[in-house]
Design an enzyme around this catalytic site. Sequence first.
Site, mmCIF file in Angstrom:
data_model
loop_
_atom_site.group_PDB
_atom_site.id
_atom_site.type_symbol
_atom_site.label_atom_id
_atom_site.label_comp_id
_atom_site.label_asym_id
_atom_site.label_seq_id
_atom_site.Cartn_x
_atom_site.Cartn_y
_atom_site.Cartn_z
ATOM 1 N N LYS A 1 0.834 -1.214 0.000
ATOM 2 C CA LYS A 1 0.000 0.000 0.000
ATOM 3 C C LYS A 1 0.869 1.266 0.000
ATOM 4 O O LYS A 1 0.643 2.173 -0.796
ATOM 5 C CB LYS A 1 -0.928 0.029 1.239
ATOM 6 C CG LYS A 1 -1.865 -1.169 1.328
ATOM 7 C CD LYS A 1 -2.777 -1.079 2.535
ATOM 8 C CE LYS A 1 -2.055 -1.099 3.872
ATOM 9 N NZ LYS A 1 -1.323 -2.354 4.159
ATOM 10 N N ARG B 1 -9.638 1.009 8.570
ATOM 11 C CA ARG B 1 -9.225 -0.358 8.909
ATOM 12 C C ARG B 1 -10.330 -1.108 9.644
ATOM 13 O O ARG B 1 -10.144 -2.285 9.974
ATOM 14 C CB ARG B 1 -7.990 -0.299 9.796
ATOM 15 C CG ARG B 1 -6.674 -0.664 9.084
ATOM 16 C CD ARG B 1 -5.579 -0.485 10.106
ATOM 17 N NE ARG B 1 -4.354 -1.158 9.828
ATOM 18 C CZ ARG B 1 -3.276 -0.606 9.289
ATOM 19 N NH1 ARG B 1 -3.295 0.638 8.868
ATOM 20 N NH2 ARG B 1 -2.165 -1.300 9.152
ATOM 21 N N ARG C 1 -0.681 -8.605 13.531
ATOM 22 C CA ARG C 1 -1.183 -7.615 12.561
ATOM 23 C C ARG C 1 -2.008 -8.283 11.471
ATOM 24 O O ARG C 1 -3.009 -7.740 11.002
ATOM 25 C CB ARG C 1 -0.007 -6.839 11.965
ATOM 26 C CG ARG C 1 0.539 -5.823 12.971
ATOM 27 C CD ARG C 1 1.966 -5.441 12.677
ATOM 28 N NE ARG C 1 2.125 -4.701 11.455
ATOM 29 C CZ ARG C 1 3.303 -4.554 10.834
ATOM 30 N NH1 ARG C 1 4.394 -5.100 11.316
ATOM 31 N NH2 ARG C 1 3.382 -3.855 9.739
ATOM 32 N N ARG D 1 11.801 -4.707 5.046
ATOM 33 C CA ARG D 1 11.394 -3.308 4.792
ATOM 34 C C ARG D 1 12.260 -2.306 5.555
ATOM 35 O O ARG D 1 12.586 -2.509 6.713
ATOM 36 C CB ARG D 1 9.932 -3.159 5.213
ATOM 37 C CG ARG D 1 9.458 -1.715 5.277
ATOM 38 C CD ARG D 1 7.972 -1.589 5.204
ATOM 39 N NE ARG D 1 7.260 -2.184 6.303
ATOM 40 C CZ ARG D 1 5.933 -2.310 6.332
ATOM 41 N NH1 ARG D 1 5.209 -1.898 5.314
ATOM 42 N NH2 ARG D 1 5.337 -2.868 7.359
ATOM 43 N N ARG E 1 11.104 -0.298 11.141
ATOM 44 C CA ARG E 1 10.009 -0.145 12.095
ATOM 45 C C ARG E 1 10.096 -1.148 13.235
ATOM 46 O O ARG E 1 10.413 -2.317 13.010
ATOM 47 C CB ARG E 1 8.665 -0.307 11.370
ATOM 48 C CG ARG E 1 8.304 0.921 10.565
ATOM 49 C CD ARG E 1 7.154 0.716 9.663
ATOM 50 N NE ARG E 1 6.021 0.049 10.274
ATOM 51 C CZ ARG E 1 4.879 -0.174 9.646
ATOM 52 N NH1 ARG E 1 4.732 0.226 8.392
ATOM 53 N NH2 ARG E 1 3.889 -0.774 10.243
HETATM 54 P P1 ADP Z 1 2.223 -1.799 3.238
HETATM 55 O O1 ADP Z 1 2.239 -0.292 3.171
HETATM 56 O O2 ADP Z 1 1.030 -2.407 2.580
HETATM 57 O O3 ADP Z 1 2.422 -2.322 4.640
HETATM 58 P P2 ADP Z 1 4.786 -1.565 1.822
HETATM 59 O O4 ADP Z 1 4.410 -0.723 0.641
HETATM 60 O O5 ADP Z 1 5.535 -0.890 2.911
HETATM 61 O O6 ADP Z 1 3.478 -2.326 2.411
HETATM 62 O O7 ADP Z 1 5.597 -2.820 1.261
HETATM 63 C C1 ADP Z 1 6.211 -3.745 2.144
HETATM 64 C C2 ADP Z 1 7.629 -4.069 1.653
HETATM 65 O O8 ADP Z 1 7.522 -4.808 0.442
HETATM 66 C C3 ADP Z 1 8.477 -2.837 1.353
HETATM 67 O O9 ADP Z 1 9.794 -3.078 1.769
HETATM 68 C C4 ADP Z 1 8.384 -2.693 -0.179
HETATM 69 O O10 ADP Z 1 9.586 -2.146 -0.724
HETATM 70 C C5 ADP Z 1 8.171 -4.133 -0.635
HETATM 71 N N1 ADP Z 1 7.244 -4.258 -1.785
HETATM 72 C C6 ADP Z 1 6.133 -3.510 -2.042
HETATM 73 N N2 ADP Z 1 5.523 -3.930 -3.173
HETATM 74 C C7 ADP Z 1 6.268 -4.962 -3.645
HETATM 75 C C8 ADP Z 1 6.166 -5.837 -4.785
HETATM 76 N N3 ADP Z 1 5.160 -5.716 -5.664
HETATM 77 N N4 ADP Z 1 7.106 -6.779 -4.936
HETATM 78 C C9 ADP Z 1 8.121 -6.928 -4.032
HETATM 79 N N5 ADP Z 1 8.275 -6.146 -2.956
HETATM 80 C C10 ADP Z 1 7.364 -5.173 -2.757
HETATM 81 P P1 AMP Z 2 0.801 0.665 9.015
HETATM 82 O O1 AMP Z 2 1.899 1.693 8.924
HETATM 83 O O2 AMP Z 2 -0.367 0.973 8.132
HETATM 84 O O3 AMP Z 2 1.328 -0.748 8.847
HETATM 85 O O4 AMP Z 2 0.247 0.759 10.512
HETATM 86 C C1 AMP Z 2 1.078 0.479 11.625
HETATM 87 C C2 AMP Z 2 0.228 0.312 12.876
HETATM 88 O O5 AMP Z 2 -0.456 1.540 13.171
HETATM 89 C C3 AMP Z 2 -0.884 -0.725 12.779
HETATM 90 O O6 AMP Z 2 -0.427 -2.042 13.077
HETATM 91 C C4 AMP Z 2 -1.876 -0.199 13.835
HETATM 92 O O7 AMP Z 2 -1.456 -0.519 15.151
HETATM 93 C C5 AMP Z 2 -1.761 1.308 13.661
HETATM 94 N N1 AMP Z 2 -2.731 1.842 12.676
HETATM 95 C C6 AMP Z 2 -2.467 2.425 11.479
HETATM 96 N N2 AMP Z 2 -3.586 2.807 10.864
HETATM 97 C C7 AMP Z 2 -4.611 2.460 11.682
HETATM 98 C C8 AMP Z 2 -6.030 2.551 11.593
HETATM 99 N N3 AMP Z 2 -6.630 3.092 10.518
HETATM 100 N N4 AMP Z 2 -6.758 2.067 12.632
HETATM 101 C C9 AMP Z 2 -6.180 1.524 13.718
HETATM 102 N N5 AMP Z 2 -4.856 1.385 13.856
HETATM 103 C C10 AMP Z 2 -4.061 1.851 12.847
#
Ligand code: ADP
Ligand code: AMP
Length: 218
Positions: free
Chosen positions: A13, A88, A172, A127, A161
């Site tokens: 995302k 969410r 999660r 990541r 993170r």
């Molecule tokens: P989210 O925001 O849904 O938690 P991220 O965008 O942070 O996910 O992606 C998680 C990890 O996977 C990051 O390190 C990113 O660089 C990598 N990633 C994202 N999309 C892809 C993909 N299509 N193929 C391989 N790795 C990806």
């Molecule tokens: P993310 O960066 O989207 O992976 O979110 C990291 C953490 O933040 C999640 O595991 C939740 O604990 C909290 N969080 C982020 N967005 C929300 C949301 N919309 N509602 C509740 N918790 C959230």
Amino acid sequence: MNLILLGPPGAGKGTQAEALAARHGLIQLSTGAMLRATVKAGTEIGLKADAVMKGGGLVSDDIVVRIIKERIAEPDCENGFILDGFPRTLPQAAALEKMLKAAKHRLDAVIELKVDDKVLVARISGRFSCSKCSAGYHDTFKPTKVRGVCDTCGSKEFTRRADDNAETVQARLMAYYKETSPLIGYYFAKGRLESVDGMGSIEKVGADIELAIEMLAG
Ligand code: ADP
Ligand code: AMP
């Protein structure tokens, strides 16, 4: 144009929101990033959120709804935004609908990114992001072009993170399936949802998202 990216942790995302924001001149709104900023600032909300996030649970609807409501009201959101990690829960989706209506904003598309659980763990464990501009990377799948230097801003400082570890990932994922996945049906019923295969390369997923947006908003 106002979009929601929906999907489990690690689905891509943030990566796709960053690219979409650049391509379309939209603002990326990540509630996770906003909450991490409150934790860093040591505010009262930050203290509450920190414990929940470390355990992989969801921060209360009240807190995230308040944060996003204030942010959407800022002038830079008028030309459109991408919600990355919000809503969410069903109550968050209902609150969003109310605030969009009040601000006369339209919800153009909800894109669900579908990725296998095993792949999510690999993505999350590699990541990292730039400490200065927050650009996202992956050790294997999206390394910086020059080792140790951010492609976007040239910074040499990166962060990982605290919640990107094997134990928290399970919690999660559970939270996603229990609380967030019902939103797929919610937005499908409203005719706003398209599902995209998130297993391909970052570029392929990006291209498929563009097609999905065209189908919904075009
Ligand atoms: P989210 O925001 O849904 O938690 P991220 O965008 O942070 O996910 O992606 C998680 C990890 O996977 C990051 O390190 C990113 O660089 C990598 N990633 C994202 N999309 C892809 C993909 N299509 N193929 C391989 N790795 C990806
Ligand atoms: P993310 O960066 O989207 O992976 O979110 C990291 C953490 O933040 C999640 O595991 C939740 O604990 C909290 N969080 C982020 N967005 C929300 C949301 N919309 N509602 C509740 N918790 C959230």
